[in-house]
Enzyme design. Structure first.
Site, short mmCIF file in Angstrom:
data_model
loop_
_atom_site.label_atom_id
_atom_site.label_comp_id
_atom_site.label_asym_id
_atom_site.label_seq_id
_atom_site.Cartn_x
_atom_site.Cartn_y
_atom_site.Cartn_z
N ASN A 1 0.26 -1.20 -0.22
CA ASN A 1 -0.15 -0.35 0.10
C ASN A 1 0.74 0.82 0.10
O ASN A 1 0.08 2.71 -0.11
CB ASN A 1 -0.98 -0.06 1.20
CG ASN A 1 -0.48 0.11 2.79
OD1 ASN A 1 0.31 -1.18 2.67
ND2 ASN A 1 0.02 1.29 3.47
N THR A 2 2.11 1.36 0.24
CA THR A 2 2.81 2.30 0.66
C THR A 2 4.22 2.58 0.05
O THR A 2 4.85 0.97 -0.30
CB THR A 2 2.96 3.19 1.37
OG1 THR A 2 3.62 4.47 1.70
CG2 THR A 2 3.59 1.92 2.84
N GLY A 3 5.12 2.81 -0.38
CA GLY A 3 6.77 3.31 -0.68
C GLY A 3 6.83 1.81 -1.64
O GLY A 3 6.30 1.97 -2.51
N ILE A 4 8.53 1.05 -1.46
CA ILE A 4 8.78 0.44 -2.44
C ILE A 4 7.19 -1.46 -2.84
O ILE A 4 7.28 -0.82 -3.56
CB ILE A 4 9.80 -0.35 -2.36
CG1 ILE A 4 10.63 0.65 -2.14
CG2 ILE A 4 10.13 -1.11 -2.73
CD1 ILE A 4 12.40 0.36 -1.06
N GLY A 5 7.13 -1.36 -1.33
CA GLY A 5 5.86 -2.11 -2.20
C GLY A 5 4.61 -1.81 -2.73
O GLY A 5 4.51 -2.86 -4.23
N SER A 49 18.37 -5.53 2.92
CA SER A 49 18.92 -4.35 3.36
C SER A 49 20.68 -4.66 3.54
O SER A 49 20.75 -5.33 4.20
CB SER A 49 17.84 -3.86 4.70
OG SER A 49 19.06 -2.48 5.35
N TYR A 99 16.59 -4.09 14.01
CA TYR A 99 16.28 -3.84 11.87
C TYR A 99 17.52 -4.95 11.21
O TYR A 99 17.07 -5.26 10.07
CB TYR A 99 16.24 -1.92 11.96
CG TYR A 99 15.38 -2.60 10.09
CD1 TYR A 99 14.27 -2.67 10.07
CD2 TYR A 99 16.64 -1.27 9.60
CE1 TYR A 99 14.05 -2.52 8.58
CE2 TYR A 99 15.53 -1.96 8.23
CZ TYR A 99 14.78 -2.69 8.00
OH TYR A 99 15.09 -2.32 6.53
#
Length: 303
Positions: free
Chosen positions: A23-27, A149, A174
């Protein structure tokens, strides 16, 4: 421009993709690029309203986009199981793109009490993937993509404090979850090959991309805005996942930006850390993940 960008994504008509955190960003950019190439895309998201708003945005540019909302909260194993049951009803699944991830300065926990960063980024991804592999195996040539990452390099998993009961530091946790992502995808690749299943497991990373991943921090949001200007936009950060999902890649490969020390630019093959390639760490993580989630893909350990 040498390397893989969204322009290199071939026609995907007749194929179905699941994109977590779409729904947002890279996705969102991954889902949009796949929809533009005529794929059916299941947007696997926690928030239905945000997912449907994203679908509307995609349809503004691609009115014929074939989009489906798949409710999935990686912080809740009940939701993970339910999402897998819904996805099982699809005629076919050609790729699962594990993109969703969280981070944050505050210690939080999942529905089952796991430390949230490890619980969502790794355990939720592990569980959903394990439940989807049998479905994927029915579409020869299918793929599992897991997003890591560059921060995995130098990361350490605190095996004695996975629940962060002793200490919690935002970025090390993270980074450790991103190391776990690569350990998982490489171990999955080894086990899929040992079992002779027609599913390819591939790792990827977005480089340094300006997203809303740090939305829980005001200074993080400022930093992400600057990153988007100087390094990768979310659309550029999607290139690694798109290559891993649709390009000519190696099973067990790792793909992402190849310029500026793998921080930006077109996607190509990248080099993971030695720890990420450590099969002993990977087997240990696999066994711990099965124990914690109660979900076992039951693939034989490789020799």
């Amino acid at each position: 421009m040498s390397g893989f960008t969204d322009a290199e994504v071939p026609n995907q008509a007749g194929k179905t993709f699941i994109v977590t955190g779409a729904n947002t960003g890279i996705g969102f950019e991954i889902a949009s690029a796949l929809a533009a190439r005529r794929a059916k895309v299941l947007l696997a998201c926690r928030d239905e309203a945000k997912a449907r708003a994203a679908m509307s945005r995609i349809r503004r540019n691609h009115p014929d986009a074939f989009l489906v909302f798949l409710p999935l909260d990686l912080a809740d194993m009940t939701s993970v199981r339910n999402a897998a049951l819904l996805a099982e009803k699809e005629p076919r699944i050609d790729a699962l793109i594990n993109n969703a991830g969280v981070q944050g300065p505050q210690l939080r926990h999942t529905a089952q009490g796991f430390e949230q960063t490890f619980g969502v980024n790794h355990l939720g991804t592990f569980a959903f993937t394990a439940l989807m592999v049998p479905k994927l195996a029915r579409s020869p040539g299918s793929r599992v993509v897991v997003t890591s990452s560059g921060l995995h390099k130098g990361a350490k998993i605190d095996w004695d404090d996975l629940d962060a009961a002793k200490s919690y530091q935002w970025m090390p946790r993270y980074a450790a979850s991103k190391l776990a992502n690569l350990l998982f995808v490489f171990e999955l690749d080894r086990r899929l090959r040992a079992a002779g299943l027609p599913v390819m497991a591939v790792g990827c990373h977005p480089g340094l991309a300006g997203t809303d991943l740090a939305r829980n921090s005001w200074w993080g949001n400022i930093a992400m805005s600057m990153i988007g200007l100087l390094f990768n936009t979310p659309a550029q950060g999607a290139w690694g996942a798109l290559q891993a999902a649709t390009g000519q890649v190696k099973a067990g490969g790792y793909y992402g930006p190849t310029k500026a020390s793998e921080l930006r630019g077109p996607s190509g093959e990248c080099k993971p850390s030695e720890d990420a390639r450590n099969p002993e760490f990977a087997r240990r993580l696999w066994d711990v993940s099965v124990q914690l989630t109660g979900i076992d893909l039951e693939l034989p350990a490789h020799s």
